[in-house]
Design a protein around this motif. Structure first.
Motif, mmCIF file in Angstrom:
data_model
loop_
_atom_site.group_PDB
_atom_site.id
_atom_site.type_symbol
_atom_site.label_atom_id
_atom_site.label_comp_id
_atom_site.label_asym_id
_atom_site.label_seq_id
_atom_site.Cartn_x
_atom_site.Cartn_y
_atom_site.Cartn_z
ATOM 1 N N MET A 53 69.185 15.068 10.861
ATOM 2 C CA MET A 53 69.821 15.480 12.107
ATOM 3 C C MET A 53 70.850 16.586 11.869
ATOM 4 S SD MET A 53 68.315 14.089 14.597
ATOM 5 C CE MET A 53 69.449 14.654 15.883
ATOM 6 N N ALA A 54 71.478 16.584 10.707
ATOM 7 C CA ALA A 54 72.432 17.642 10.379
ATOM 8 C C ALA A 54 71.731 18.989 10.186
ATOM 9 C CB ALA A 54 73.215 17.274 9.125
ATOM 10 N N ASN A 55 70.427 18.949 9.891
ATOM 11 C CA ASN A 55 69.643 20.165 9.652
ATOM 12 C C ASN A 55 68.514 20.314 10.666
ATOM 13 O OD1 ASN A 55 70.543 21.280 6.783
ATOM 14 N ND2 ASN A 55 70.496 19.049 6.632
ATOM 15 N N ALA B 285 63.164 38.529 24.305
ATOM 16 C CA ALA B 285 64.419 38.050 23.725
ATOM 17 C C ALA B 285 64.259 37.807 22.228
ATOM 18 C CB ALA B 285 64.850 36.750 24.413
ATOM 19 N N ALA B 286 65.274 38.181 21.478
ATOM 20 C CA ALA B 286 65.243 38.005 20.020
ATOM 21 C C ALA B 286 65.696 36.600 19.669
ATOM 22 C CB ALA B 286 66.125 39.047 19.356
ATOM 23 N N SER B 287 64.947 35.613 20.144
ATOM 24 C CA SER B 287 65.323 34.207 19.975
ATOM 25 C C SER B 287 64.087 33.346 19.822
ATOM 26 C CB SER B 287 66.124 33.708 21.195
ATOM 27 O OG SER B 287 67.314 34.438 21.373
ATOM 28 N N LYS B 288 64.292 32.192 19.216
ATOM 29 C CA LYS B 288 63.296 31.127 19.177
ATOM 30 C C LYS B 288 63.865 29.984 20.002
ATOM 31 C CE LYS B 288 59.850 28.554 17.538
ATOM 32 N NZ LYS B 288 58.439 28.770 17.936
ATOM 33 N N PHE B 289 63.228 29.645 21.107
ATOM 34 C CA PHE B 289 63.760 28.640 22.016
ATOM 35 C C PHE B 289 63.320 27.235 21.598
ATOM 36 C CE2 PHE B 289 64.036 32.514 24.517
ATOM 37 C CZ PHE B 289 65.345 32.422 24.977
ATOM 38 N N VAL B 290 64.318 26.376 21.407
ATOM 39 C CA VAL B 290 64.122 24.989 20.998
ATOM 40 C C VAL B 290 64.497 24.100 22.177
ATOM 41 C CG1 VAL B 290 64.825 23.172 19.395
ATOM 42 C CG2 VAL B 290 64.615 25.545 18.591
ATOM 43 N N LEU B 291 63.576 23.280 22.623
ATOM 44 C CA LEU B 291 63.820 22.383 23.749
ATOM 45 C C LEU B 291 64.399 21.061 23.249
ATOM 46 C CD1 LEU B 291 60.530 22.953 25.812
ATOM 47 C CD2 LEU B 291 62.669 24.266 25.847
ATOM 48 N N ASP B 292 65.347 20.522 23.999
ATOM 49 C CA ASP B 292 66.098 19.311 23.638
ATOM 50 C C ASP B 292 65.900 18.271 24.742
ATOM 51 O OD1 ASP B 292 67.907 17.484 22.701
ATOM 52 O OD2 ASP B 292 69.682 18.750 22.944
ATOM 53 N N PRO B 293 64.780 17.542 24.722
ATOM 54 C CA PRO B 293 64.434 16.685 25.858
ATOM 55 C C PRO B 293 65.411 15.560 26.148
ATOM 56 C CG PRO B 293 62.513 17.079 24.477
ATOM 57 C CD PRO B 293 63.708 17.570 23.722
ATOM 58 N N HIS B 294 66.107 15.060 25.116
ATOM 59 C CA HIS B 294 66.991 13.901 25.301
ATOM 60 C C HIS B 294 68.456 14.234 25.029
ATOM 61 C CE1 HIS B 294 63.787 10.897 25.860
ATOM 62 N NE2 HIS B 294 63.102 11.625 25.003
ATOM 63 N N GLY B 295 68.784 15.512 24.905
ATOM 64 C CA GLY B 295 70.167 15.888 24.677
ATOM 65 C C GLY B 295 70.704 15.452 23.329
ATOM 66 N N LEU B 296 69.834 15.376 22.323
ATOM 67 C CA LEU B 296 70.236 14.895 20.998
ATOM 68 C C LEU B 296 70.695 16.002 20.068
ATOM 69 C CD1 LEU B 296 67.298 12.381 20.420
ATOM 70 C CD2 LEU B 296 69.630 11.847 21.155
ATOM 71 N N LEU B 297 70.399 17.248 20.395
ATOM 72 C CA LEU B 297 70.703 18.335 19.475
ATOM 73 C C LEU B 297 72.095 18.898 19.659
ATOM 74 C CD1 LEU B 297 67.612 18.090 19.166
ATOM 75 C CD2 LEU B 297 67.544 20.556 18.852
ATOM 76 N N GLY B 298 72.709 18.613 20.792
ATOM 77 C CA GLY B 298 74.029 19.162 21.037
ATOM 78 C C GLY B 298 75.054 18.682 20.032
ATOM 79 N N ALA B 299 74.897 17.444 19.584
ATOM 80 C CA ALA B 299 75.840 16.884 18.627
ATOM 81 C C ALA B 299 75.382 17.047 17.191
ATOM 82 C CB ALA B 299 76.052 15.399 18.936
ATOM 83 N N ALA B 300 74.175 17.599 17.002
ATOM 84 C CA ALA B 300 73.631 17.712 15.654
ATOM 85 C C ALA B 300 74.257 18.871 14.900
ATOM 86 C CB ALA B 300 72.114 17.890 15.719
#
Length: 395
Positions: free
Chosen positions: A159-161, A380-395
């Motif tokens: 989760m840290a990575n 856009a110069a980005s790779k979009f990562v979807l966060d379905p359960h809101g778990l990545l905000g704290a990662a």
């Protein structure tokens, strides 16, 4: 449980986030399976390959749930799953593979013979790839789980990575596959066509493999500037159509040891006109004699939106004689992710590969996926990562 939502293809240029069925332990043909797991999706990415469908450049049917880049937590498992447990955090190769057929046993999981009734090879949420439901959703079912899934050794470390590890499902192994099959090695000079996420992953892989110089060509100034910031040599294709001259300005000669096509069939020439074979022909021009060309960029058997009639059935105007005369090696096809994902995981976990930074990963909510598709399609110069359960905000 029925609180599943997913990104659904509506028609050319249009996706929506809708309520979808909760996954069941069954194959697309309705056959019950016991070798699968159901995942709570931790992260799932928008891929350039998805964009081909959303633009209407394939025969994808309306109503299909998209998404083949999936990382998740095991929350249910079939009785034939032996080596995974509830709570395990896993990476899902985009290839759906049985692990039992001839090609899977040879390591060619991109062309599994048992997961698609119509042709070799399967994938989640992709046209003509067996009908497996996509993973741009809250929950998804993965078959042949013991064979397909890569378990992360430590949940907290993973989760840290997670922004880096989410790239293991497709983009990073695909870039690595392109570099490896272009025979990149210590001291190689490398040209990558396309500064999107796959091109950047290929460039990062080339550097990991020991390349001396990695050049990336594109028309998009924002993407070229990001590539420069990441330590690659940008090649502005908008200047003129003499690629060899631009390469010579960097490495002193108009050729490279290895070339990687990270563009695919929607390639555009210098004048802005779509030319589906232009990148492949340029690869043959600038790759040295006995050099190698890796082709992770997607080419299709049917392209209803092609401007050239022949290209609508996958026929391209290739100058193949040049490649033959120069004794080039070409490698195409879906990436067999299971050949590479464990090694690449180790490179990430031990600080050798900051792939999320290199591809400029941007985390957005599942509900914001339509806007992510629009921004990605606009360059856009980005790779979009979807966060379905809101778990990545704290990662």
């Amino acid at each position: 449980m029925s609180d599943n939502r997913g990104v659904v293809y509506i028609g050319p240029g249009n996706v929506e986030v809708q309520d979808i069925a909760y996954p069941r332990m069954e194959a697309p043909n309705g056959r019950a399976i016991e070798h699968g797991v159901i995942l709570k999706v931790v992260s799932t990415n928008i891929c350039g390959s998805d964009q081909h469908m959303v633009r209407g450049r394939t025969t994808a049917p309306s109503g299909m749930v998209l998404g083949h880049e999936i990382t998740g937590e095991v929350i249910e498992k079939g009785k034939d799953v032996e080596f995974l447990d509830i709570g395990d955090l896993v990476s899902v190769p985009f290839n759906v593979a049985c692990g039992r057929c001839r090609t899977c046993k040879e390591g060619h999981t991109g062309v599994c013979l048992h997961v698609n009734d119509d042709r070799a090879g399967g994938a989640y949420g992709y046209v003509d790839m067996g009908g497996w439901v996509g993973g741009q959703a809250r929950y998804v079912m993965v078959p042949y789980a013991d064979f397909n899934l890569l378990k992360f050794p430590d949940r907290d470390q993973a989760m840290a990575n997670i922004r880096d590890l989410t790239m293991l499902s497709d983009i990073l192994p695909t870039g690595f596959h392109g570099a490896l099959n272009a025979k990149v090695g210590v001291g190689s000079t490398v040209y990558v066509a396309g500064a999107g996420p796959v091109g950047l992953a290929a460039a990062a892989s080339a550097r990991l493999l020991g390349a001396a110089v990695v050049m990336i060509g594109d028309f998009n100034q924002q993407r070229l500037e990001h590539a420069r910031k990441m330590g690659f040599e940008p090649v502005d294709l908008g200047k003129h159509d003499r690629l060899g001259e631009m390469i010579a300005a960097i490495v002193g000669e108009p050729q490279v040891d290895s070339a990687i096509d990270a563009v695919g069939f929607e390639a555009v020439g210098h004048g802005g006109k779509e030319q589906p074979a232009v990148v492949l022909n340029q690869m043959m021009e600038v790759t040295r004699e006995a050099g190698s060309i890796g082709i992770p960029g997607l080419y299709v058997t049917e392209d209803p939106g092609a401007t050239e009639q022949a290209a609508q059935t996958g026929n391209l105007s290739l100058r193949f004689g040049l490649g033959w005369a120069k004794a080039h090696s070409f490698h195409t096809g879906q990436t067999p992710v299971v050949q590479y994902n464990r090694q690449l995981m180790q490179a990430i976990l031990h600080g050798r590969l900051n792939i999320a930074e290199i591809v400029n990963a941007q985390v957005i909510s599942l509900e914001d996926a339509p806007q992510g598709y629009q921004q990605f399609d606009s360059g856009a110069a980005s790779k979009f990562v979807l966060d379905p359960h809101g778990l990545l905000g704290a990662a």
